[in-house]
Design a protein around this motif. Structure first.
Motif, PDB file in Angstrom:
ATOM      1  N   CYS A   1      -7.259  -1.620   4.607  1.00 14.19           N
ATOM      2  CA  CYS A   1      -7.239  -0.154   4.715  1.00 14.19           C
ATOM      3  C   CYS A   1      -7.846   0.442   3.441  1.00 14.19           C
ATOM      4  O   CYS A   1      -7.591  -0.048   2.334  1.00 14.19           O
ATOM      5  CB  CYS A   1      -5.787   0.276   4.877  1.00 14.19           C
ATOM      6  SG  CYS A   1      -5.502   2.049   4.737  1.00 14.19           S
TER       7      CYS A   1
ATOM      8  N   PHE B   1       0.959  -3.125  -5.460  1.00 10.79           N
ATOM      9  CA  PHE B   1       0.918  -2.305  -4.238  1.00 10.79           C
ATOM     10  C   PHE B   1       0.868  -3.238  -3.039  1.00 10.79           C
ATOM     11  O   PHE B   1      -0.016  -4.094  -2.935  1.00 10.79           O
ATOM     12  CB  PHE B   1      -0.323  -1.402  -4.234  1.00 10.79           C
ATOM     13  CG  PHE B   1      -0.430  -0.564  -2.992  1.00 10.79           C
ATOM     14  CD1 PHE B   1       0.272   0.638  -2.885  1.00 10.79           C
ATOM     15  CD2 PHE B   1      -1.205  -0.971  -1.922  1.00 10.79           C
ATOM     16  CE1 PHE B   1       0.192   1.410  -1.734  1.00 10.79           C
ATOM     17  CE2 PHE B   1      -1.295  -0.192  -0.757  1.00 10.79           C
ATOM     18  CZ  PHE B   1      -0.593   0.992  -0.677  1.00 10.79           C
TER      19      PHE B   1
ATOM     20  N   VAL C   1      -7.023   2.939   1.807  1.00  6.91           N
ATOM     21  CA  VAL C   1      -5.968   3.352   0.877  1.00  6.91           C
ATOM     22  C   VAL C   1      -5.553   2.149   0.016  1.00  6.91           C
ATOM     23  O   VAL C   1      -5.484   2.232  -1.211  1.00  6.91           O
ATOM     24  CB  VAL C   1      -4.744   3.907   1.652  1.00  6.91           C
ATOM     25  CG1 VAL C   1      -3.585   4.207   0.705  1.00  6.91           C
ATOM     26  CG2 VAL C   1      -5.138   5.151   2.451  1.00  6.91           C
ATOM     27  N   ALA C   2      -5.318   1.013   0.668  1.00  6.92           N
ATOM     28  CA  ALA C   2      -4.939  -0.198  -0.066  1.00  6.92           C
ATOM     29  C   ALA C   2      -6.071  -0.637  -0.992  1.00  6.92           C
ATOM     30  O   ALA C   2      -5.835  -1.051  -2.132  1.00  6.92           O
ATOM     31  CB  ALA C   2      -4.594  -1.320   0.912  1.00  6.92           C
TER      32      ALA C   2
ATOM     33  N   CYS D   1       0.569  -3.469   1.041  1.00  5.95           N
ATOM     34  CA  CYS D   1       0.172  -2.726   2.247  1.00  5.95           C
ATOM     35  C   CYS D   1       0.929  -3.288   3.445  1.00  5.95           C
ATOM     36  O   CYS D   1       0.842  -4.478   3.737  1.00  5.95           O
ATOM     37  CB  CYS D   1      -1.325  -2.844   2.465  1.00  5.95           C
ATOM     38  SG  CYS D   1      -1.836  -2.215   4.088  1.00  5.95           S
ATOM     39  N   THR D   2       1.674  -2.428   4.120  1.00  5.38           N
ATOM     40  CA  THR D   2       2.440  -2.863   5.299  1.00  5.38           C
ATOM     41  C   THR D   2       1.734  -2.500   6.605  1.00  5.38           C
ATOM     42  O   THR D   2       2.368  -2.491   7.663  1.00  5.38           O
ATOM     43  CB  THR D   2       3.857  -2.259   5.288  1.00  5.38           C
ATOM     44  OG1 THR D   2       3.747  -0.831   5.394  1.00  5.38           O
ATOM     45  CG2 THR D   2       4.610  -2.610   4.007  1.00  5.38           C
ATOM     46  N   GLU D   3       0.449  -2.180   6.512  1.00  7.12           N
ATOM     47  CA  GLU D   3      -0.363  -1.858   7.710  1.00  7.12           C
ATOM     48  C   GLU D   3       0.190  -0.667   8.494  1.00  7.12           C
ATOM     49  O   GLU D   3       0.295  -0.694   9.730  1.00  7.12           O
ATOM     50  CB  GLU D   3      -0.518  -3.093   8.602  1.00  7.12           C
ATOM     51  CG  GLU D   3      -1.405  -4.178   7.983  1.00  7.12           C
ATOM     52  CD  GLU D   3      -2.893  -3.784   7.879  1.00  7.12           C
ATOM     53  OE1 GLU D   3      -3.328  -2.873   8.624  1.00  7.12           O
ATOM     54  OE2 GLU D   3      -3.604  -4.374   7.049  1.00  7.12           O
ATOM     55  N   ILE D   4       0.491   0.376   7.755  1.00 10.09           N
ATOM     56  CA  ILE D   4       0.905   1.644   8.373  1.00 10.09           C
ATOM     57  C   ILE D   4      -0.113   2.099   9.421  1.00 10.09           C
ATOM     58  O   ILE D   4       0.240   2.678  10.450  1.00 10.09           O
ATOM     59  CB  ILE D   4       1.035   2.734   7.272  1.00 10.09           C
ATOM     60  CG1 ILE D   4       2.278   2.499   6.430  1.00 10.09           C
ATOM     61  CG2 ILE D   4       1.046   4.127   7.863  1.00 10.09           C
ATOM     62  CD1 ILE D   4       2.447   3.467   5.271  1.00 10.09           C
ATOM     63  N   ARG D   5      -1.379   1.810   9.166  1.00 12.32           N
ATOM     64  CA  ARG D   5      -2.427   2.284  10.090  1.00 12.32           C
ATOM     65  C   ARG D   5      -2.282   1.695  11.485  1.00 12.32           C
ATOM     66  O   ARG D   5      -2.890   2.194  12.432  1.00 12.32           O
ATOM     67  CB  ARG D   5      -3.812   1.948   9.517  1.00 12.32           C
ATOM     68  CG  ARG D   5      -4.031   0.445   9.323  1.00 12.32           C
ATOM     69  CD  ARG D   5      -5.397   0.133   8.745  1.00 12.32           C
ATOM     70  NE  ARG D   5      -5.499  -1.282   8.381  1.00 12.32           N
ATOM     71  CZ  ARG D   5      -6.610  -1.868   7.977  1.00 12.32           C
ATOM     72  NH1 ARG D   5      -7.729  -1.176   7.892  1.00 12.32           N
ATOM     73  NH2 ARG D   5      -6.614  -3.150   7.652  1.00 12.32           N
TER      74      ARG D   5
ATOM     75  N   HIS E   1      -0.643   7.931   2.899  1.00 13.49           N
ATOM     76  CA  HIS E   1      -1.101   8.155   4.270  1.00 13.49           C
ATOM     77  C   HIS E   1      -0.745   9.571   4.746  1.00 13.49           C
ATOM     78  O   HIS E   1      -1.547  10.201   5.441  1.00 13.49           O
ATOM     79  CB  HIS E   1      -0.529   7.073   5.199  1.00 13.49           C
ATOM     80  CG  HIS E   1      -1.402   5.853   5.278  1.00 13.49           C
ATOM     81  ND1 HIS E   1      -2.397   5.712   6.222  1.00 13.49           N
ATOM     82  CD2 HIS E   1      -1.462   4.742   4.506  1.00 13.49           C
ATOM     83  CE1 HIS E   1      -3.017   4.545   6.033  1.00 13.49           C
ATOM     84  NE2 HIS E   1      -2.469   3.934   4.999  1.00 13.49           N
TER      85      HIS E   1
ATOM     86  N   GLU F   1       2.796   3.952  -0.206  1.00 17.21           N
ATOM     87  CA  GLU F   1       1.875   3.782   0.929  1.00 17.21           C
ATOM     88  C   GLU F   1       2.082   4.906   1.954  1.00 17.21           C
ATOM     89  O   GLU F   1       1.115   5.491   2.447  1.00 17.21           O
ATOM     90  CB  GLU F   1       2.092   2.402   1.581  1.00 17.21           C
ATOM     91  CG  GLU F   1       1.051   2.072   2.661  1.00 17.21           C
ATOM     92  CD  GLU F   1       1.375   0.783   3.423  1.00 17.21           C
ATOM     93  OE1 GLU F   1       2.481   0.228   3.241  1.00 17.21           O
ATOM     94  OE2 GLU F   1       0.521   0.357   4.227  1.00 17.21           O
TER      95      GLU F   1
END
Ligand code: FES
Ligand code: FES
Lengths: 161, 161
Positions: free
Chosen positions: B110, B88, B112-113, B90-94, A12, A8
């Motif tokens: 997201c 996969f 990407v996810a 998603c850890t919410e990087i955004r 990004h 991830e």
């Protein structure tokens, strides 16, 4: 089965690198994502080792994408960070026990493994069909018109407006 | 990323169970595969918990497939043994750092996810398209005409011929 969390971050970072025409220092990528520099460095090194990004030395040095984002796929990034190997590993169960298939008859993979690997191939093909350029466009669309432009300005250290 | 090694054992056990019209004791499955009974028990319990096999109690008890092998897919077995979650995560990087997307704007995943999960779906669809009946037929073909018949005789404890 969990993929490395680094994927991830790496994806990004690749998307962010499409927004910059100049090299981006690793410290700036870490600051942008509010993550420890040493953790992110590990993912960036994986990307660099796979030849997807490279570091430019010097005062205004940093990381740049090695190829056009249209030529870097999700599969490239997943392989770089999570490893290239198959997720299903065959340990040759068929060669065990009272009805073992003799080793020298096992010249082709077990049908069970073959089916599992064929399914993985479908996943890899889907990953190979999406590029970093696709992601960057989608992130841009979903974040609104100013987001990527703001990041771009911040990365290159210019004043906005 | 490696799938649990239990998947290979579970798939081979399911294939073997297609060869028997009577319940097969866990100990017999372990002996057939020359593997520790306690290790195999763990995989069989996962299959039972997912409702793919069930145990019949009593003197001639053991495990049987719950459904026709045509109705049990590789995806069923993978989910039972390796877990149903996405690979996969998603850890919410955004939502981090100076250009964070505010949490209440993150009503859709997201991009990407989304792309990563779409690729996983292709893998799951491919797993769902192959059944234990398909595997049993392929194993039978590749092992030669006597192998599965020999296992069947051995499992049911009958004398050959
Ligand atoms: S022997 Fe490995 S999958 Fe069959
Ligand atoms: S925030 Fe998780 S994949 Fe983008």
């Amino acid at each position: 089965m969990k993929m490395s969390g680094g994927v991830e971050w790496a994806l990004h970072c690749c998307v962010v690198l499409t927004a910059s025409s100049t090299p981006v220092p690793a410290a700036k990528l870490a600051e942008l994502h509010d993550v420890s520099g040493s953790y992110l460095a590990k993912q960036l090194q994986s990307l660099a080792r796979a030849g997807l990004i490279h570091s430019v030395q010097g005062k205004s040095g940093g990381y740049v994408l090695t190829r056009a984002p249209e030529s870097i796929t999700l599969l490239d990034v997943v392989r770089a960070v999570d490893g290239p190997g198959p997720t299903f590993v065959c340990t040759e169960i068929r060669q065990r026990g009272p009805f073992a298939t003799p080793a020298d008859s096992c010249t082709t993979p077990c049908p069970v493994a073959r089916a599992m690997w064929a399914a993985e191939d479908a996943w890899r093909q889907a990953l190979a069909a999406v590029t970093i350029a696709d992601l960057a466009r989608d992130v841009d669309t979903s974040s609104g018109p100013e987001a990527m432009a703001g990041i771009q300005t911040w990365l290159t250290g210019e004043k906005a407006g």
